[in-house]
Enzyme design. Sequence first.
Site, PDB file in Angstrom:
ATOM      1  N   ASP A 333       0.825  -1.208   0.000  1.00 31.95           N
ATOM      2  CA  ASP A 333       0.000   0.000   0.000  1.00 31.95           C
ATOM      3  C   ASP A 333       0.863   1.264   0.000  1.00 31.95           C
ATOM      4  O   ASP A 333       0.645   2.183  -0.787  1.00 31.95           O
ATOM      5  CB  ASP A 333      -0.915  -0.012   1.231  1.00 31.95           C
ATOM      6  CG  ASP A 333      -2.356   0.353   0.875  1.00 31.95           C
ATOM      7  OD1 ASP A 333      -2.660   0.384  -0.319  1.00 31.95           O
ATOM      8  OD2 ASP A 333      -3.150   0.593   1.798  1.00 31.95           O
ATOM      9  N   ASP A 393      -9.068  -2.621   2.602  1.00 29.12           N
ATOM     10  CA  ASP A 393      -8.998  -2.010   3.931  1.00 29.12           C
ATOM     11  C   ASP A 393     -10.015  -2.611   4.895  1.00 29.12           C
ATOM     12  O   ASP A 393      -9.970  -2.338   6.096  1.00 29.12           O
ATOM     13  CB  ASP A 393      -9.220  -0.492   3.808  1.00 29.12           C
ATOM     14  CG  ASP A 393      -8.179   0.167   2.935  1.00 29.12           C
ATOM     15  OD1 ASP A 393      -7.025  -0.277   2.958  1.00 29.12           O
ATOM     16  OD2 ASP A 393      -8.523   1.124   2.207  1.00 29.12           O
TER      17      ASP A 393
END
Length: 482
Positions: A333, A393
């Site tokens: 990420d 997420d």
Amino acid sequence: VTADEGILRATGSGVPPVTKDYCIIYNSNWISLPKSLDNATFRTLENLTSTVLCDSSELPAGLMKDKAVAVMRGNCTFLEKARIAQSLGAKMLLIASKARLSLISDNKTGFEDVTLPVALIRYSDIVDMQLVLGNEINVTMYSPPLPEFDCSMVVIFLIAVFTVALGGYWSGVAELENLKAVASPGERETRRKKEENVTFTPVTVILFVVICCVMLVLLYFFYKWLVYVIISVFCLASAMSLYNCLAALIGEIPFGQCRITFCNKNIEVRLIFLAAFCIAAAVVWAVFRNEDRWAWILQDILGIAFCLNFIKTLKMPNFKSCVILLGLLLLYDVFFVFITPFITKNGASIMVEVAAGPFGNSEKLPVVIRVPRLEYSASTLCDLPFSLLGFGDIIVPGLLVAYCRRFDVQTRSSSVYYISCTIAYAVGMVLTFIVLALMKMGQPALLYLVPCTLITSSLVAWKRKQMKKFWKGSSYQVGWMP
């Protein structure tokens, strides 16, 4: 040089007058726009998009006097256009672009005498303006400050925490059924046939992360083709996930259990109707996915079902695998959000470009929970009418929450791991929103969610003196009794 987003307020000449707002991009280093309409001055719009205004001789004298002028983007620079428009008496310059709105940048040296407000606007908006408001239009430009917080974030927060908590709980229920089946050979065989779980090992975790990296890079370079592959996969996977979620609920209802025989199998009629409903929901979303008024609701429902089914189905065998998965995806990420701008030619983040649709592609990846922004601003009007949260997420920390719940079941820990990890996830989400509000730019949520959940789970295991067992995982106990 950075560009700023603003709003063009256009008013028609009808009774009562019709108004509509449009997105504009301007450069605050050249000119500052009023922060509200109270200090803004309206000008009559002169639509000259038939010209690019690279030569003052293109237009008759006096045509632009005291007006706002719209021209097409051309070979000359923005400031050259602005100097010509200013010399012909214009008070505002709108440069229409058929391509995606981008930064307004130019060398201001040599153009210090240009004081004319200049902004970039979509050509489609100029066309829409005349269709909606008519030929006599007054316009003004202003740039309201960004809201510190948008209430849509609360909805995103509730959806995320609900999905993670419910997915973890569902995984614990499945674990409890597995443990009960161990004591009964007949029930064990029946349970094995129904078992749909997939267990991640450290090797498969690394392979999964590598596949994510390759897929993201491929999407960056071949987005306009692969986006339809992702949409198709999402429709199929979300329909199956919605079916699994609703079938689990329907299975608890002791009514309507009539069956029919098909291919030597007894199938409940209600499950056939359920399958048809789930397929129809996915098809309706696929057809109307770009309808912003309501399609986001259906996308979120399908997305929640997808995340729930993923968290319940994919099992992490131990905390070690959780640490490897969450740690690698955190690096993934951060790399694709913060590091790739130093690598790409246009200085853009690969993650942000793929999420927004590279090169102005109108099709968006459906792998996000999205909720319409409730606070009106230029950003809402220009590029971000929705608050977004990626499935990753939710799913990635959700796998750790699910492991904590299963570990609670295996060790009869009164849900202490599950509850503490869920609370840590909620705290991580709040921290993400705080940083988002302070920095006013997209954030990799895993940067805050992963440390919160991993550290909390580790502290609980250390405090309860179960770290070794928590790290290696707890195998089923053959003599386990409820």
